[in-house]
Design a protein around this motif. Structure first.
Motif, mmCIF file in Angstrom:
data_model
loop_
_atom_site.group_PDB
_atom_site.id
_atom_site.type_symbol
_atom_site.label_atom_id
_atom_site.label_comp_id
_atom_site.label_asym_id
_atom_site.label_seq_id
_atom_site.Cartn_x
_atom_site.Cartn_y
_atom_site.Cartn_z
ATOM 1 N N UNK A 119 9.939 -0.304 70.490
ATOM 2 C CA UNK A 119 11.034 -1.280 70.858
ATOM 3 C C UNK A 119 10.889 -2.288 72.063
ATOM 4 N N UNK A 120 9.573 -1.823 72.396
ATOM 5 C CA UNK A 120 9.667 -2.884 73.676
ATOM 6 C C UNK A 120 8.089 -2.708 74.370
ATOM 7 N N UNK A 121 8.038 -3.864 75.078
ATOM 8 C CA UNK A 121 6.420 -3.644 75.241
ATOM 9 C C UNK A 121 6.244 -2.887 76.306
ATOM 10 N N UNK A 122 5.128 -2.941 77.226
ATOM 11 C CA UNK A 122 3.964 -2.129 77.838
ATOM 12 C C UNK A 122 4.350 -2.109 79.142
ATOM 13 N N UNK A 123 4.815 -1.717 80.279
ATOM 14 C CA UNK A 123 5.267 -1.588 81.722
ATOM 15 C C UNK A 123 4.583 -2.934 82.506
#
Length: 426
Positions: A119-123
């Motif tokens: 859902x979201x990119x690596x931090x």
């Protein structure tokens, strides 16, 4: 949580910058109904903060590990996978040495992830580049290694914060806020998802629950960043979403509170459908409402989450949508605007007869800080907190912000707590 060096979007009242309070409408708690909210009253899971429940018999002692700005972990972006893993293990070993029962690891700091999320990119905090693959799985490792040490692992997420700056080109190309620019707004020097959009509410739930679905976490944990802390002279820019979805509410504040009620109640219901043994906990700002604005409020004169962030934390407890609450009581005993000694019994009364567990958030980060009042220059202040809490059986333990200070032990204050306090049941 207190974050340093940024404007109101990430600093605000968590740093102890207290407003006058009472800015919202008077009335009883929960006056804004959560139309369509799910989550019937239920008993909380029997374990203290998850299925392992080590503190169900010994009492809860938790430690937050913040990753935003590389505060507590990793020490800097760009370390090798082996170096990052070693630092994480060191934090977990620290928790064991300092008598913790749980660590609350920030795994979704700025709408990015410390696991391979679909859902979201690596931090950004891992490699210095949002979306950069760090070469290992921090959350997966944390769960395995925490459990091997007898610690609970609570996956700490920030629901709506997108970025601590406003330049969207700094977001990863596949970041949802770039793919859906209408989802995010600028406020207080940062980017925030608009809680008034149903598609945003669904996305942030999906993103956070992916960690619950894929990992053996003991709890999903949120901190105090819902609608952002207010910035003087600036209104939160949600005119368009209020126009589309705000019909039928008494005012915009009631609609905003309903938006957060829906986020909490829906997340609660989804966790219980997905993994009933996983707990759901929230660490709200320590003042719900001031008694001057609401007779149900506390004897305080401070900023209030209900009025300033539209977060009706009292309702979330009373409706049993959460399993535990950790109010951030980041003030000293005797503080005239928000007295720790008055807030502990107030929160104890809130959780009474609900089955929701109460742990107290402690401002270890303030100890020894010359910018803080004299009480925080005394290594016995936190000892006094623990002793006071012992007088209130509704308090099940304490949680300390944060790992860096637990390691440094300013003024020997945490060592003094350990010397004075034995977790309940031991």
């Amino acid at each position: 949580m207190p974050l340093i060096g940024r404007r109101g979007f990430v600093a605000g009242a968590a740093l102890g910058v207290l407003g006058t309070g009472g800015g919202g409408p008077a009335g009883a708690a929960g006056s804004a109904g959560a139309s369509g909210a799910s989550g019937a009253p239920r008993e909380a899971p029997s374990a203290g903060g998850g299925r392992r429940g080590r503190h169900a018999t010994t009492g809860f002692r938790g430690m937050w590990i913040a990753t935003v700005f590389n505060r507590d972990f990793p020490s800097r972006a760009g370390l090798t996978a082996a170096e990052q893993r070693a630092e994480l293990i060191a934090r977990l070993d620290l928790a064991v040495r300092r008598g913790m029962t749980a660590v609350l690891l920030q795994v979704r700091p700025t709408a990015d992830a410390l696991w391979p999320s679909p859902y979201e990119p690596w931090a950004r905090c891992l490699t210095g580049v949002q979306g950069g693959d760090p070469g290992w799985d921090p959350l997966g490792t944390a769960v395995e290694e925490a459990h091997a040490r007898g610690l609970e692992l609570h996956a700490w997420c920030n629901p709506y914060r997108v970025a601590t700056q406003t330049d969207r080109t700094q977001l990863a190309p596949n970041h949802p806020a770039r793919l859906h620019p209408e989802w995010a707004v600028e406020y207080g020097g940062g980017l925030c998802y608009d809680p008034g959009l149903p598609e945003v509410r669904r996305h942030v739930q999906d993103a956070m629950l992916d960690a619950v679905r894929r990992y053996d976490v003991d709890a999903l944990h949120w901190d105090d960043y819902f609608y952002p802390y207010p910035v003087a002279g600036a209104g939160f820019p949600d005119d368009e979403s209020f126009r589309r979805y705000g019909a039928g509410f008494a005012d915009r504040a009631a609609w905003r509170r309903n938006n957060l009620d829906l986020l909490v109640s829906e997340t609660s219901a989804r966790i219980k459908q997905l993994k009933p043994h996983v707990a759901f906990g929230i660490s709200p700002f320590g003042v719900w409402r001031n008694a001057s604005a609401d007779p149900l409020g506390s004897d305080t004169r401070a900023g209030a989450s209900y009025d300033d962030q539209h977060a009706d934390s009292r309702k979330w407890v009373r409706e049993r949508w959460i399993d535990y609450v950790i109010p951030q009581l980041y003030w000293h005993i005797g503080y005239d605007r928000a007295d720790y000694a008055k807030l502990v019994p107030w929160w104890e009364a809130v959780v009474r007869d609900t089955g929701v567990r109460l742990y107290v958030g402690e401002a270890l980060y303030k100890v020894g800080d010359p910018a803080q009042p004299a009480a925080w220059q005394d290594p016995q202040e936190l000892v006094r907190h623990v002793r006071l809490a012992r007088e209130h059986p509704g308090v099940g333990g304490h949680c300390y912000f944060a790992a860096r200070e637990v390691a440094k032990d300013p003024l020997g204050a945490f060592s003094a707590v350990l010397a004075d306090d034995t977790p309940r049941g031991v």
